[in-house]
Enzyme design. Sequence first.
Site, short mmCIF file in Angstrom:
data_model
loop_
_atom_site.label_atom_id
_atom_site.label_comp_id
_atom_site.label_asym_id
_atom_site.label_seq_id
_atom_site.Cartn_x
_atom_site.Cartn_y
_atom_site.Cartn_z
N CYS A 1 0.83 -1.21 0.00
CA CYS A 1 0.00 0.00 0.00
C CYS A 1 0.87 1.27 0.00
CB CYS A 1 -0.98 -0.02 1.17
SG CYS A 1 -2.36 1.14 0.95
N HIS B 1 -3.89 -5.16 0.53
CA HIS B 1 -3.38 -5.64 1.82
C HIS B 1 -3.48 -7.17 1.90
CE1 HIS B 1 -2.79 -1.78 3.94
NE2 HIS B 1 -3.72 -1.35 3.11
N GLU C 1 -2.36 -8.99 4.23
CA GLU C 1 -2.36 -9.44 5.62
C GLU C 1 -3.75 -9.62 6.21
OE1 GLU C 1 -1.79 -4.87 5.80
OE2 GLU C 1 -1.35 -6.55 4.47
N ASP D 1 -0.17 -16.11 29.70
CA ASP D 1 1.18 -15.59 29.50
C ASP D 1 2.12 -15.95 30.65
OD1 ASP D 1 0.09 -14.48 27.22
OD2 ASP D 1 -0.14 -12.50 28.09
N SER D 2 1.72 -15.65 31.87
CA SER D 2 2.60 -15.92 32.99
C SER D 2 2.78 -17.42 33.21
CB SER D 2 2.07 -15.25 34.27
OG SER D 2 0.86 -15.82 34.70
#
Length: 509
Positions: A78, A166, A168, A224-225
């Site tokens: 783009c 695009h 993506e 995550d943790s």
Amino acid sequence: MQNNVLILDFGSQYTQLIARRVRELNIYCEIHPFNKVPDLNNFKAVILSGSPSSVRAENPPHIDLAEIRGKKPLLGVCYGAQYLAHFNEGKVAPSNIREYGRANLSFVKSEETFFENIEVGSQVWMSHSDTIKKLPANGVCLASTHDVENAAYKIEGEATYAIQFHPEVYHSTDGKQLLENFLVKIADVAQEWTPNSFVETTVAELKEKIGEEKVILGLSGGVDSTVAAVLLHKAIGKNLYCIFVNNGLLRKNEFSGVLEQYKGMGLNVKGVDASDRFLGELAGESDPERKRKIIGKVFVDVFDDESKLVEGAKWLAQGTIYPDVIESVSATGGPSATIKSHHNVGGLPDYMKLKVVEPLRALFKDEVRRVGASMGIDKELLGRHPFPGPGLAIRILGDITAEKVSILQEVDAIFIKGLRDAGLYDKVWQAGAILLPVNSVGVMGDERTYEKCVALRAVESTDGMTADWVNLPYEFLQKTSNAIINKVKGVNRVVYDISSKPPATIEWE
């Protein structure tokens, strides 16, 4: 040279989606601001992102490509495509119509490797108000749509490609194929970025970095943790000291339940009930940013106290992930505005003598889950919805009191259990309840009530960067509303949030 891809960000809302599509190809990539180009020796190919800016503007985002063009495979997306044309003897002009939304390729130079396995009719997603009228020097058109003649092109004599659409976004049906053609077949980037390879590499790096030193990790009960803890446990074993803090703002019974679950995983974990400390510091505070900062400060203070009890501790581990640390740029080339603070980003105060280790710093949320699965972490833990670090504090609009926390915990528990019982939990990316700072009139048993209103929120998302509200069945919402109003004293009204992100955010604060 490593098999890494560099994405230079010009401020596009889609830049992180480019990174996620690249990583889906098992290729590691990093996002860096266009005006802070890192050491190019670490990257095998480069992608220029889109931008809300126009190359025709008085001061458009500008980059010196002398060390990239002709030396590394380059893809302009783009704005990147318009930039390569505008500053290389091409011409970019305003579109006759704003080209936004779905389009179909009407011409494809299919013999080109760049468009291998992509045919005429393939759907692409446009999002621009400028168009390329004349290709740059040595430019060759590779694809067109009905309205955009130069939808894709290459520059002869170098591995430089450009696309006006695009790839993506999921609306570009062959976007992943196009990125694979460019990165794998043209740039010859190896597809080595897998959960198993990440675990192997990260464990080795952690062993080398930490050695025999002790690490303190704050467990939250979230994905995550948890994944960070298991990674560190693999690397340093008994030298990992996990602390699970009850800030008084967790879900109902979460502190005791999750603590036992962690102990069952073999982790060295200590539970610290600091509820009174957090709620005391939050008393009377209504501003959401102030609430986040207070919680972050108390969290660090608690860890400072606990770290002194672990003799010889040198490190504090955090479950920071990639979207938290990407340095984005605005349309003007400066730093983006802060939407809200992340409680676990930004380092530690000087008085806390611990170094920071963040084993998940390179991963997106879905990648964290895949890494966790590769290490055998329980599916139920990995499938838990994201829960904000500040907990229910940012789901209670206005000041925080123990009574409000108790009300919201009960409401949240009914909602989440209801989703599980109805088989809807795994179809939702994140769900929760918000306690609103308003009372409304109601009638219960022929008596007038004047009690709280709660909002229910459920969204679909991939990484939290964008989200759509979930169209939960009316019957489910009716049943849940009745259960909340009948069982939770102090609530007489339930509403459902049907806002998407953007323009709203997932959390209300």
